[in-house]
Design an enzyme around this catalytic site. Structure first.
Site, mmCIF file in Angstrom:
data_model
loop_
_atom_site.group_PDB
_atom_site.id
_atom_site.type_symbol
_atom_site.label_atom_id
_atom_site.label_comp_id
_atom_site.label_asym_id
_atom_site.label_seq_id
_atom_site.Cartn_x
_atom_site.Cartn_y
_atom_site.Cartn_z
ATOM 1 N N SER A 146 5.889 94.149 87.710
ATOM 2 C CA SER A 146 6.525 92.820 87.878
ATOM 3 C C SER A 146 5.742 91.822 86.985
ATOM 4 O O SER A 146 4.721 92.118 86.793
ATOM 5 C CB SER A 146 6.477 92.445 89.250
ATOM 6 O OG SER A 146 6.806 91.185 89.618
ATOM 7 N N TYR A 159 2.641 91.133 97.892
ATOM 8 C CA TYR A 159 3.361 91.588 96.904
ATOM 9 C C TYR A 159 2.763 91.599 95.642
ATOM 10 O O TYR A 159 2.694 92.577 94.706
ATOM 11 C CB TYR A 159 4.727 90.872 96.766
ATOM 12 C CG TYR A 159 5.901 91.441 95.647
ATOM 13 C CD1 TYR A 159 6.520 92.347 95.799
ATOM 14 C CD2 TYR A 159 6.023 90.582 94.469
ATOM 15 C CE1 TYR A 159 7.442 92.966 94.979
ATOM 16 C CE2 TYR A 159 6.806 91.151 93.504
ATOM 17 C CZ TYR A 159 7.395 92.227 93.927
ATOM 18 O OH TYR A 159 8.346 92.580 92.869
HETATM 19 N N1 LIG Z 1 14.790 92.026 91.623
HETATM 20 C C1 LIG Z 1 13.665 91.321 91.013
HETATM 21 O O1 LIG Z 1 13.549 90.022 90.845
HETATM 22 C C2 LIG Z 1 12.206 92.038 90.571
HETATM 23 C C3 LIG Z 1 11.414 91.518 89.698
HETATM 24 C C4 LIG Z 1 10.452 92.256 89.441
HETATM 25 C C5 LIG Z 1 9.984 93.395 89.778
HETATM 26 N N2 LIG Z 1 11.036 93.884 90.603
HETATM 27 C C6 LIG Z 1 10.702 95.351 91.159
HETATM 28 O O2 LIG Z 1 11.710 96.338 90.716
HETATM 29 C C7 LIG Z 1 11.885 97.152 91.653
HETATM 30 C C8 LIG Z 1 13.360 97.292 91.913
HETATM 31 O O3 LIG Z 1 13.803 96.071 92.305
HETATM 32 P P1 LIG Z 1 15.225 95.700 92.788
HETATM 33 O O4 LIG Z 1 15.419 94.347 92.520
HETATM 34 O O5 LIG Z 1 16.365 96.622 92.568
HETATM 35 O O6 LIG Z 1 15.120 95.732 94.543
HETATM 36 P P2 LIG Z 1 16.299 96.161 95.495
HETATM 37 O O7 LIG Z 1 15.616 95.668 96.864
HETATM 38 O O8 LIG Z 1 17.526 95.665 95.130
HETATM 39 O O9 LIG Z 1 16.143 97.647 95.587
HETATM 40 C C9 LIG Z 1 14.880 98.446 96.163
HETATM 41 C C10 LIG Z 1 15.442 99.485 96.631
HETATM 42 O O10 LIG Z 1 14.071 100.596 96.988
HETATM 43 C C11 LIG Z 1 14.710 101.230 98.269
HETATM 44 N N3 LIG Z 1 13.258 101.252 99.061
HETATM 45 C C12 LIG Z 1 12.697 100.286 99.599
HETATM 46 N N4 LIG Z 1 11.792 100.950 100.525
HETATM 47 C C13 LIG Z 1 11.788 102.308 100.001
HETATM 48 C C14 LIG Z 1 11.177 103.382 100.583
HETATM 49 N N5 LIG Z 1 10.270 103.283 101.538
HETATM 50 N N6 LIG Z 1 11.426 104.689 100.481
HETATM 51 C C15 LIG Z 1 12.548 104.865 99.275
HETATM 52 N N7 LIG Z 1 13.418 103.734 99.070
HETATM 53 C C16 LIG Z 1 12.705 102.787 99.341
HETATM 54 C C17 LIG Z 1 15.772 100.238 98.955
HETATM 55 O O11 LIG Z 1 16.414 101.084 99.872
HETATM 56 C C18 LIG Z 1 16.509 99.737 97.675
HETATM 57 O O12 LIG Z 1 17.622 100.417 97.389
HETATM 58 C C19 LIG Z 1 11.026 97.057 92.623
HETATM 59 O O13 LIG Z 1 9.899 97.525 92.731
HETATM 60 C C20 LIG Z 1 10.651 95.651 92.605
HETATM 61 O O14 LIG Z 1 9.461 95.221 93.118
HETATM 62 C C21 LIG Z 1 12.190 93.333 90.965
#
Ligand SMILES: NC(=O)c1ccc[n+]([C@@H]2O[C@H](COP(=O)([O-])OP(=O)(O)OC[C@H]3O[C@@H](n4cnc5c(N)ncnc54)[C@H](O)[C@@H]3O)[C@@H](O)[C@H]2O)c1
Length: 260
Positions: A146, A159
């Site tokens: 991120s 985070y």
């Molecule tokens: N959305 C953003 O703005 C953003 C920005 C930077 C980084 N990220 C990173 O990208 C990745 C995906 O983000 P996203 O936006 O798709 O989030 P999201 O919340 O839409 O998806 C996250 C997924 O991870 C799964 N998950 C959570 N805990 C889990 C566990 N213990 N075991 C298995 N699955 C688990 C959830 O069920 C969900 O399907 C994450 O690592 C997030 O930190 C997201």
């Protein structure tokens, strides 16, 4: 050197967190490029939605899995190998945002939960992915970092710390495995439209000292937030042979946030 193919074509990829916004966009892209994808997620509903969207494709395998459990990761990676054949790539995209709070008010249980999913989950995905990729003669791992892996964010210390750790895991493991034909990189999304961002800004709504979602969008050097498909494109590139000399690297996909 010959031009490398940017498409996934006949590769088989394990993807954790594939039920989320970025994960499901990546699954759709990999399937559209002819790949086979094993999606592991703790949400059975999200897995059902993915399977329905894929119309029963035999190139998609799904299994409920908690990435914080080494036993579950080990068993699910083995099931993915058995269902789809040799594995060429792993995407560690499962992640949680935790709750927003200044550090003196952070529940230690929340810190532990964020570290368990975002750091231990990525560690386990790399650890158990390596033997499968070695079996295939090499491959690629992409971790979800991120912009919070590069910068501080007030009120989100757990985070932020977890994403700094993802960068450390990526760099160190990339150094270890490059000579074995395994590249390990991370993608660093800026704010992406979807559930996670809505959740973070819903908490901000209670605190007028935080900028609104709309003002944050306008402050992005691109004048908007990203779309999940824009992150998926870079993940697919890092999995593909087109990135054959990219290892231990971080790719910002943030509209320019890290250039500020
Ligand atoms: N959305 C953003 O703005 C953003 C920005 C930077 C980084 N990220 C990173 O990208 C990745 C995906 O983000 P996203 O936006 O798709 O989030 P999201 O919340 O839409 O998806 C996250 C997924 O991870 C799964 N998950 C959570 N805990 C889990 C566990 N213990 N075991 C298995 N699955 C688990 C959830 O069920 C969900 O399907 C994450 O690592 C997030 O930190 C997201």
């Amino acid at each position: 050197m010959a031009t490398r193919n940017a498409a996934i074509l006949d590769k088989t990829i394990i993807l954790t967190g594939g039920g989320g916004d970025i994960g499901s966009a990546t699954v759709q892209l990999l399937l559209a490029q002819g790949g086979r994808v094993a999606v592991l997620d703790r949400s059975p509903d999200a897995l059902d939605r993915l399977a329905a969207a894929a119309g029963g494709s035999d190139r998609l395998f799904t299994a409920p899995c908690d990435v914080t459990s080494e036993a579950e990761i080990s068993a699910c990676f083995a099931k993915a190998r058995a269902a789809l054949g040799p594995i060429h790539g792993v995407v560690n995209a499962a992640g949680i945002e935790g709750r927003r709070a200044p550090i003196d008010q952070c529940a230690t249980e929340m810190f532990d939960a964020v570290m368990a999913v975002n750091v231990k989950g990525v560690f386990l995905g790399i650890k158990h992915g390596i033997p499968l990729l070695r079996e295939s003669g090499g491959g690629a791992i992409v971790n979800a970092c991120s912009t919070a892996g590069l910068k501080g964010v007030e009120g989100m210390a757990p985070y932020v710390a977890s994403k700094h750790a993802v960068l450390g895991l990526t760099r160190s493991s990339g150094l270890e495995w490059g000579r074995h034909g395994i590249r390990i990189n991370c993608v660093a999304p800026g704010p992406v439209e979807g559930r996670m961002l809505q959740s973070i800004y819903a908490e901000r709504a209670a605190d007028p000292s935080w900028p609104s979602l709309e003002s944050r969008r306008a402050l992005n050097p691109s004048g908007r937030f990203g779309e999940p498909a824009e992150i998926a494109n870079v993940i697919a590139f890092l999995l593909s042979d087109a990135s054959s000399f990219v290892n231990g690297a971080l790719f910002s996909v943030d509209g320019g946030v890290c250039a500020l």
